[in-house]
Design a protein around this motif. Sequence first.
Motif, PDB file in Angstrom:
ATOM      1  N   LEU A   1       0.858  -1.174   0.000  1.00  0.00           N
ATOM      2  CA  LEU A   1       0.000   0.000   0.000  1.00  0.00           C
ATOM      3  C   LEU A   1       0.898   1.228   0.000  1.00  0.00           C
ATOM      4  N   SER A   2       0.513   2.235  -0.726  1.00  0.00           N
ATOM      5  CA  SER A   2       1.379   3.412  -0.852  1.00  0.00           C
ATOM      6  C   SER A   2       1.347   4.303   0.379  1.00  0.00           C
ATOM      7  N   ILE A   3       0.423   4.038   1.298  1.00  0.00           N
ATOM      8  CA  ILE A   3       0.273   4.898   2.472  1.00  0.00           C
ATOM      9  C   ILE A   3       1.125   4.353   3.616  1.00  0.00           C
ATOM     10  N   SER A   4       1.871   5.217   4.255  1.00  0.00           N
ATOM     11  CA  SER A   4       2.731   4.821   5.364  1.00  0.00           C
ATOM     12  C   SER A   4       1.899   4.567   6.625  1.00  0.00           C
ATOM     13  N   PHE A   5       2.088   3.402   7.242  1.00  0.00           N
ATOM     14  CA  PHE A   5       1.385   3.092   8.488  1.00  0.00           C
ATOM     15  C   PHE A   5       1.776   4.072   9.583  1.00  0.00           C
ATOM     16  N   ALA A   6       3.049   4.422   9.645  1.00  0.00           N
ATOM     17  CA  ALA A   6       3.511   5.377  10.662  1.00  0.00           C
ATOM     18  C   ALA A   6       2.817   6.725  10.482  1.00  0.00           C
ATOM     19  N   ASP A   7       2.675   7.157   9.239  1.00  0.00           N
ATOM     20  CA  ASP A   7       2.003   8.435   8.985  1.00  0.00           C
ATOM     21  C   ASP A   7       0.517   8.337   9.342  1.00  0.00           C
ATOM     22  N   GLN A   8      -0.106   7.185   9.060  1.00  0.00           N
ATOM     23  CA  GLN A   8      -1.505   6.996   9.436  1.00  0.00           C
ATOM     24  C   GLN A   8      -1.665   7.067  10.954  1.00  0.00           C
ATOM     25  N   CYS A   9      -0.764   6.410  11.684  1.00  0.00           N
ATOM     26  CA  CYS A   9      -0.838   6.440  13.149  1.00  0.00           C
ATOM     27  C   CYS A   9      -0.723   7.864  13.660  1.00  0.00           C
ATOM     28  N   GLU A  10       0.199   8.613  13.094  1.00  0.00           N
ATOM     29  CA  GLU A  10       0.378  10.001  13.526  1.00  0.00           C
ATOM     30  C   GLU A  10      -0.877  10.822  13.272  1.00  0.00           C
ATOM     31  N   ALA A  11      -1.477  10.621  12.101  1.00  0.00           N
ATOM     32  CA  ALA A  11      -2.695  11.363  11.773  1.00  0.00           C
ATOM     33  C   ALA A  11      -3.849  10.955  12.676  1.00  0.00           C
ATOM     34  N   LEU A  12      -3.958   9.669  12.965  1.00  0.00           N
ATOM     35  CA  LEU A  12      -5.018   9.192  13.854  1.00  0.00           C
ATOM     36  C   LEU A  12      -4.859   9.814  15.243  1.00  0.00           C
ATOM     37  N   ILE A  13      -3.654   9.822  15.744  1.00  0.00           N
ATOM     38  CA  ILE A  13      -3.420  10.389  17.076  1.00  0.00           C
ATOM     39  C   ILE A  13      -3.747  11.883  17.087  1.00  0.00           C
ATOM     40  N   ASP A  14      -3.382  12.579  16.024  1.00  0.00           N
ATOM     41  CA  ASP A  14      -3.714  14.005  15.928  1.00  0.00           C
ATOM     42  C   ASP A  14      -5.224  14.221  15.864  1.00  0.00           C
ATOM     43  N   ALA A  15      -5.958  13.275  15.264  1.00  0.00           N
ATOM     44  CA  ALA A  15      -7.412  13.395  15.156  1.00  0.00           C
ATOM     45  C   ALA A  15      -8.107  13.183  16.496  1.00  0.00           C
ATOM     46  N   ARG A  16      -7.441  12.512  17.423  1.00  0.00           N
ATOM     47  CA  ARG A  16      -7.919  12.285  18.785  1.00  0.00           C
ATOM     48  C   ARG A  16      -9.328  11.689  18.842  1.00  0.00           C
ATOM     49  N   PRO A  17      -9.521  10.512  18.257  1.00  0.00           N
ATOM     50  CA  PRO A  17     -10.796   9.820  18.440  1.00  0.00           C
ATOM     51  C   PRO A  17     -10.930   9.345  19.884  1.00  0.00           C
ATOM     52  N   THR A  18     -12.114   8.924  20.254  1.00  0.00           N
ATOM     53  CA  THR A  18     -12.294   8.357  21.593  1.00  0.00           C
ATOM     54  C   THR A  18     -11.451   7.099  21.750  1.00  0.00           C
ATOM     55  N   ALA A  19     -11.402   6.304  20.694  1.00  0.00           N
ATOM     56  CA  ALA A  19     -10.635   5.057  20.732  1.00  0.00           C
ATOM     57  C   ALA A  19      -9.976   4.818  19.386  1.00  0.00           C
ATOM     58  N   ALA A  20      -8.820   4.181  19.446  1.00  0.00           N
ATOM     59  CA  ALA A  20      -8.152   3.674  18.248  1.00  0.00           C
ATOM     60  C   ALA A  20      -8.229   2.159  18.315  1.00  0.00           C
TER      61      ALA A  20
END
Length: 370
Positions: free
Chosen positions: A125-144
């Motif tokens: 997949l062309s998307i970096s997992f590390a970059d996805q994790c960083e974006a998810l953490i920045d989005a601050r959902p209730t749960a990951a």
Amino acid sequence: MFWSRCDGEIDMLKQAMRRADEFCAAYGLKVPILMAPMAGACPPALAAAVMKAGGMGGCGALLMDPETIARWAADVRAKSDGPFQMNLWVPDPPPPPPRDAAREAAVADFLANWGPRPVDLSAELSISFADQCEALIDARPTAASSIMGLFPPETVDQLRARDIRWFATVTTVTEALEAERAGADAILAQGSEAGGHRGAFKADKAEAQPIGLVSLVPTICDAVSIPVIATGGLADARGLVAALALGASAVQIGTALLRAPEAALSPAWAEGIGQARPEDTTVTRAFSGRPGRALRTDYVAASERPDAPAPLPYPLQRSATGPMRAKGRQENDLAYIQAWAGQSASLARATAAGDIVASIWAEARATLGQ
């Protein structure tokens, strides 16, 4: 002659309600129902409808780049201030899947019968997992939530620093114990009835250990000390009550929501779900190379024939089937659609998502005597 509940049954139902109430209080919910984070089928409107009904919204972020993750979170927050989870696949460890030109050519020739012949396969997949994790953490959902493995320790530390809870998807008791040791806040126990991809930590075990929810939930509940969320084949109040009675604190539903207008699903897929009996679904690698439960379409049936080439490893097979899947969406033809569906698909109702969530919980409370 009137039927009455024995003291033991009443006590069990009280315990079930207590677990559900405690889970709801911990996560700001009114109902112990989570929307499954279905990659490619989780528009903000669907998540927001679940959140407005008192449940937890969900986002399957596998196919999203960081900008799309941020935009999804902003869109859903603009529609509702309720809690939501965001899900990421934990990538398989290197090396990447081996390339076999002859095998890829055979798969391409087979798929040419179902759409444009694939010409460009990508091993990653062309998307970096590390970059996805960083974006998810920045989005601050209730749960990951994680699937296909466990978040790395550094990601777990970052989640905790932002007060983001971690839900770990597991398919066995062994995986549940690993997740608890790694610091998960709750276990998502995925039964083999679930639609979409099997969440096994090791791809080669996904089909070898197809444990149903009735066996999986109580054994995990007995093994861990953190809340367990049941998921897989749950689509109505009967399933919710059963899951709570087995020891779960909440349930996660996916296919049950896919006929809702907010899901904006291809009409052919939605209609197929409504007509599917449990035996009309099957676990297949034909779409992505990883096992997943889908409707047994003409393409799936053809892929099971003895003369059909074996699917390529993930994500090569997913790349190969891309043109076919795009054709299915454009032409609204179920034969070509990647029609994920759980075994209780026929219980899904073609009505508003909020009404589905509200009615499931209302009927469940009545059954529980609340």
